[in-house]
Design an enzyme around this catalytic site. Structure first.
Site, PDB file in Angstrom:
ATOM      1  N   LYS A  80       0.870  -1.173   0.000  1.00 43.94           N
ATOM      2  CA  LYS A  80       0.000   0.000   0.000  1.00 43.94           C
ATOM      3  C   LYS A  80       0.909   1.226   0.000  1.00 43.94           C
ATOM      4  O   LYS A  80       2.057   1.151   0.442  1.00 43.94           O
ATOM      5  CB  LYS A  80      -0.861  -0.007   1.270  1.00 43.94           C
ATOM      6  CG  LYS A  80      -2.136   0.757   1.174  1.00 43.94           C
ATOM      7  CD  LYS A  80      -3.313  -0.123   0.815  1.00 43.94           C
ATOM      8  CE  LYS A  80      -4.591   0.690   0.749  1.00 43.94           C
ATOM      9  NZ  LYS A  80      -5.753  -0.121   0.470  1.00 43.94           N
ATOM     10  N   GLY A 179     -26.184   1.718   4.327  1.00 46.36           N
ATOM     11  CA  GLY A 179     -25.546   2.318   3.146  1.00 46.36           C
ATOM     12  C   GLY A 179     -26.317   1.951   1.886  1.00 46.36           C
ATOM     13  O   GLY A 179     -26.824   0.830   1.758  1.00 46.36           O
ATOM     14  N   GLY A 181     -24.888   2.940  -1.224  1.00 47.23           N
ATOM     15  CA  GLY A 181     -23.899   3.396  -2.208  1.00 47.23           C
ATOM     16  C   GLY A 181     -23.657   2.366  -3.292  1.00 47.23           C
ATOM     17  O   GLY A 181     -24.531   1.540  -3.593  1.00 47.23           O
ATOM     18  N   ASN A 182     -22.459   2.406  -3.860  1.00 44.91           N
ATOM     19  CA  ASN A 182     -22.140   1.557  -5.017  1.00 44.91           C
ATOM     20  C   ASN A 182     -22.263   0.066  -4.725  1.00 44.91           C
ATOM     21  O   ASN A 182     -22.936  -0.660  -5.452  1.00 44.91           O
ATOM     22  CB  ASN A 182     -20.713   1.866  -5.493  1.00 44.91           C
ATOM     23  CG  ASN A 182     -20.652   3.245  -6.102  1.00 44.91           C
ATOM     24  OD1 ASN A 182     -21.585   3.679  -6.766  1.00 44.91           O
ATOM     25  ND2 ASN A 182     -19.561   3.945  -5.854  1.00 44.91           N
ATOM     26  N   VAL A 183     -21.602  -0.401  -3.672  1.00 47.69           N
ATOM     27  CA  VAL A 183     -21.634  -1.836  -3.363  1.00 47.69           C
ATOM     28  C   VAL A 183     -23.055  -2.238  -2.990  1.00 47.69           C
ATOM     29  O   VAL A 183     -23.590  -3.246  -3.484  1.00 47.69           O
ATOM     30  CB  VAL A 183     -20.645  -2.184  -2.220  1.00 47.69           C
ATOM     31  CG1 VAL A 183     -20.789  -3.629  -1.803  1.00 47.69           C
ATOM     32  CG2 VAL A 183     -19.217  -1.880  -2.643  1.00 47.69           C
ATOM     33  N   ALA A 184     -23.688  -1.440  -2.129  1.00 49.16           N
ATOM     34  CA  ALA A 184     -25.036  -1.764  -1.643  1.00 49.16           C
ATOM     35  C   ALA A 184     -26.033  -1.898  -2.799  1.00 49.16           C
ATOM     36  O   ALA A 184     -26.873  -2.803  -2.799  1.00 49.16           O
ATOM     37  CB  ALA A 184     -25.495  -0.687  -0.665  1.00 49.16           C
TER      38      ALA A 184
HETATM   39  P1  NAD Z   1     -20.096   4.601  -1.424  1.00 56.47           P
HETATM   40  O1  NAD Z   1     -19.486   5.849  -0.956  1.00 56.47           O
HETATM   41  O2  NAD Z   1     -20.604   4.481  -2.813  1.00 56.47           O
HETATM   42  O3  NAD Z   1     -21.298   4.167  -0.453  1.00 56.47           O
HETATM   43  C1  NAD Z   1     -21.276   4.325   0.924  1.00 56.47           C
HETATM   44  C2  NAD Z   1     -22.638   4.859   1.332  1.00 56.47           C
HETATM   45  O4  NAD Z   1     -22.749   4.806   2.745  1.00 56.47           O
HETATM   46  C3  NAD Z   1     -22.878   6.312   0.916  1.00 56.47           C
HETATM   47  O5  NAD Z   1     -24.094   6.394   0.183  1.00 56.47           O
HETATM   48  C4  NAD Z   1     -22.976   7.055   2.248  1.00 56.47           C
HETATM   49  O6  NAD Z   1     -23.865   8.133   2.213  1.00 56.47           O
HETATM   50  C5  NAD Z   1     -23.479   5.952   3.160  1.00 56.47           C
HETATM   51  N1  NAD Z   1     -23.255   6.145   4.588  1.00 56.47           N
HETATM   52  C6  NAD Z   1     -22.192   6.710   5.208  1.00 56.47           C
HETATM   53  N2  NAD Z   1     -22.372   6.665   6.544  1.00 56.47           N
HETATM   54  C7  NAD Z   1     -23.564   6.053   6.765  1.00 56.47           C
HETATM   55  C8  NAD Z   1     -24.295   5.720   7.922  1.00 56.47           C
HETATM   56  N3  NAD Z   1     -23.837   5.991   9.144  1.00 56.47           N
HETATM   57  N4  NAD Z   1     -25.495   5.108   7.770  1.00 56.47           N
HETATM   58  C9  NAD Z   1     -25.970   4.818   6.549  1.00 56.47           C
HETATM   59  N5  NAD Z   1     -25.322   5.117   5.415  1.00 56.47           N
HETATM   60  C10 NAD Z   1     -24.136   5.739   5.516  1.00 56.47           C
HETATM   61  O7  NAD Z   1     -18.978   3.467  -1.144  1.00 56.47           O
HETATM   62  P2  NAD Z   1     -18.913   1.981  -1.708  1.00 56.47           P
HETATM   63  O8  NAD Z   1     -17.946   1.956  -2.839  1.00 56.47           O
HETATM   64  O9  NAD Z   1     -20.269   1.422  -1.898  1.00 56.47           O
HETATM   65  O10 NAD Z   1     -18.196   1.251  -0.498  1.00 56.47           O
HETATM   66  C11 NAD Z   1     -18.916   0.912   0.669  1.00 56.47           C
HETATM   67  C12 NAD Z   1     -17.976   0.245   1.666  1.00 56.47           C
HETATM   68  O11 NAD Z   1     -17.394  -0.915   1.072  1.00 56.47           O
HETATM   69  C13 NAD Z   1     -16.791   1.112   2.092  1.00 56.47           C
HETATM   70  O12 NAD Z   1     -16.464   0.796   3.422  1.00 56.47           O
HETATM   71  C14 NAD Z   1     -15.658   0.650   1.183  1.00 56.47           C
HETATM   72  O13 NAD Z   1     -14.394   0.880   1.759  1.00 56.47           O
HETATM   73  C15 NAD Z   1     -15.970  -0.833   1.096  1.00 56.47           C
HETATM   74  N6  NAD Z   1     -15.449  -1.498  -0.084  1.00 56.47           N
HETATM   75  C16 NAD Z   1     -15.837  -1.103  -1.329  1.00 56.47           C
HETATM   76  C17 NAD Z   1     -15.346  -1.759  -2.450  1.00 56.47           C
HETATM   77  C18 NAD Z   1     -15.795  -1.359  -3.818  1.00 56.47           C
HETATM   78  O14 NAD Z   1     -15.554  -2.133  -4.763  1.00 56.47           O
HETATM   79  N7  NAD Z   1     -16.447  -0.234  -4.000  1.00 56.47           N
HETATM   80  C19 NAD Z   1     -14.437  -2.815  -2.315  1.00 56.47           C
HETATM   81  C20 NAD Z   1     -14.063  -3.234  -1.026  1.00 56.47           C
HETATM   82  C21 NAD Z   1     -14.575  -2.560   0.079  1.00 56.47           C
END
Ligand code: NAD
Length: 362
Positions: A80, A179, A181-184
């Site tokens: 990293k 959440g 977001g993208n993963v959700a």
């Molecule tokens: P994202 O920013 O698209 O989504 C995160 C969402 O969580 C946002 O919509 C945000 O508003 C919401 N949020 C923040 N605090 C909150 C709370 N207290 N209650 C409810 N919602 C809340 O991010 P993502 O890419 O979907 O990633 C989500 C998680 O997964 C992160 O922890 C990230 O590190 C992890 N992750 C993502 C990937 C990936 O491929 N994107 C890979 C490995 C790990």
């Protein structure tokens, strides 16, 4: 701080200090362990209060990558990088190109990618100076990792269901998702398609509402999601949300989601969950689909192969839960053990080669 002692305590092979006066670059590259292959891990850009804080962060994050790659079955080591600076005001082409030259100087021992505070555009700057960068937009790039991450989380969740209920079907199960977001989004689509009932929350209510409208989920306020009666609580937002305050509130049998660093304290919170009889899929294992996606770029991106690997998270999670139960330890200790054993075994092969006596000419 005793720098060398600290580096040795974390078990690193190498830490590179990158300093370029012209561009203002201040960065550390942490190469934790390359037994399984080159060290792959993203570059974080953050306004660290002190150089020491940045160093500790790179040590912690790069060590985490060793375990993540090892458990995921990837032939990669852990690395990293962190750049000290404000990602909103301190970015420029010269800085990232200077950083790219440092990466190039390592000749592939470290391969970088995006992380918190860096973007695809920054990777493109780095790529001008080095081949050892993934997550670029240009041809051969792996693109947004979220769909693969979500696919892996979905299969890991099914393994948890099989382990807990004897069936991996999620049909009729209630899943509380933190959440939207993208993963959700991608994860919820798989769950709804299988017939699960998804309850979603986001601090940005419009995001939760949009997801609910698209998929037919229910929305709750963010402060309610962790105490909802459900089968699976799925953290897909920020870290440290599983802690001694929130664990007593949980009304689920399983915690399985994509967020990084879900536990405030991996060991003590892990044991609190175990005491409550809640099965937990270690975050770095269940969300490894994103790493699998970017790792594929190293050998030539193949989406079909990546999805097959992400589906394999089912078996990995099942082994971890079984080992944890057999040895009366918590799942994250079981996954750490699996990683360490794999590295030790491969390390021995290397040692065998190293120990073959040189044939002398006389
Ligand atoms: P994202 O920013 O698209 O989504 C995160 C969402 O969580 C946002 O919509 C945000 O508003 C919401 N949020 C923040 N605090 C909150 C709370 N207290 N209650 C409810 N919602 C809340 O991010 P993502 O890419 O979907 O990633 C989500 C998680 O997964 C992160 O922890 C990230 O590190 C992890 N992750 C993502 C990937 C990936 O491929 N994107 C890979 C490995 C790990």
């Amino acid at each position: 701080m005793e720098i060398f002692q600290t580096i040795q305590d974390y078990g690193h092979e190498q830490v590179v200090i990158c300093s370029d006066k012209t561009s203002g670059l201040k960065a550390y590259i942490g190469i934790h362990n390359t037994t399984l292959g080159p060290a792959l891990g993203g570059t974080r850009m953050w306004n660290y209060a002190t150089d020491e804080e940045a160093l500790i962060d790179v040590l912690r994050l790069s060590r985490g990558m060793t375990y993540k790659a090892a458990v995921a079955g990837l032939n990669l080591g852990g690395g990293k990088a962190v750049i000290v600076g404000n990602p909103h005001t301190d970015k420029n082409e010269a800085l990232f190109r200077a950083f790219g030259r440092y990466i190039q100087s390592l000749h592939g021992r470290y391969i970088t990618a995006e992380d918190v505070g860096t973007s695809v555009a920054d990777m493109e700057w780095i790529k001008i100076e080095t081949d050892y960068v993934t997550g670029v937009q240009s041809q051969g790039g792996s693109g947004d990792p979220s769909p693969v991450t979500a696919f892996g989380v979905y299969h890991g969740m099914k393994a948890c269901a099989k382990y807990t209920y004897g069936s991996d079907s999620l049909s009729g199960r209630t899943i509380a998702m933190q959440g939207a977001g993208n993963v959700a989004r991608y994860l919820a689509a798989h769950l709804v398609k299988e017939g699960a009932k998804v309850i979603v929350s986001d601090i940005y209510t419009e995001k939760a509402n949009k997801l609910a409208d698209e998929l037919g989920c229910t929305v709750v306020e963010p402060d309610k999601i962790m105490s909802i009666d459900c089968d699976i609580f799925s953290p897909n937002a920020l870290g440290s949300i599983i802690n001694e305050q929130t664990i007593p509130e949980l009304k689920c049998a399983i915690v399985a989601g994509g967020a990084n660093n879900q536990m405030k304290n991996e060991v003590s919170d892990g044991y609190l969950l175990k005491q409550r009889g809640i099965n937990y899929a270690p975050d770095y294992v269940i969300n490894a689909g994103g790493l699998m996606n970017v790792a594929s770029e190293v050998v030539g991106y193949n989406q079909k192969a990546v999805l097959t690997s992400a589906e394999g998270i089912y078996g990995i999670v099942m082994n971890i839960l079984t080992l944890a139960n057999d040895q009366n330890i918590i799942p994250s200790e079981a996954s750490n053990k699996i990683a360490e054993e794999r590295i030790a075994k491969i390390g021995k092969i290397h040692n065998v080669y190293n120990s073959i006596p040189t044939i002398r000419g006389n």
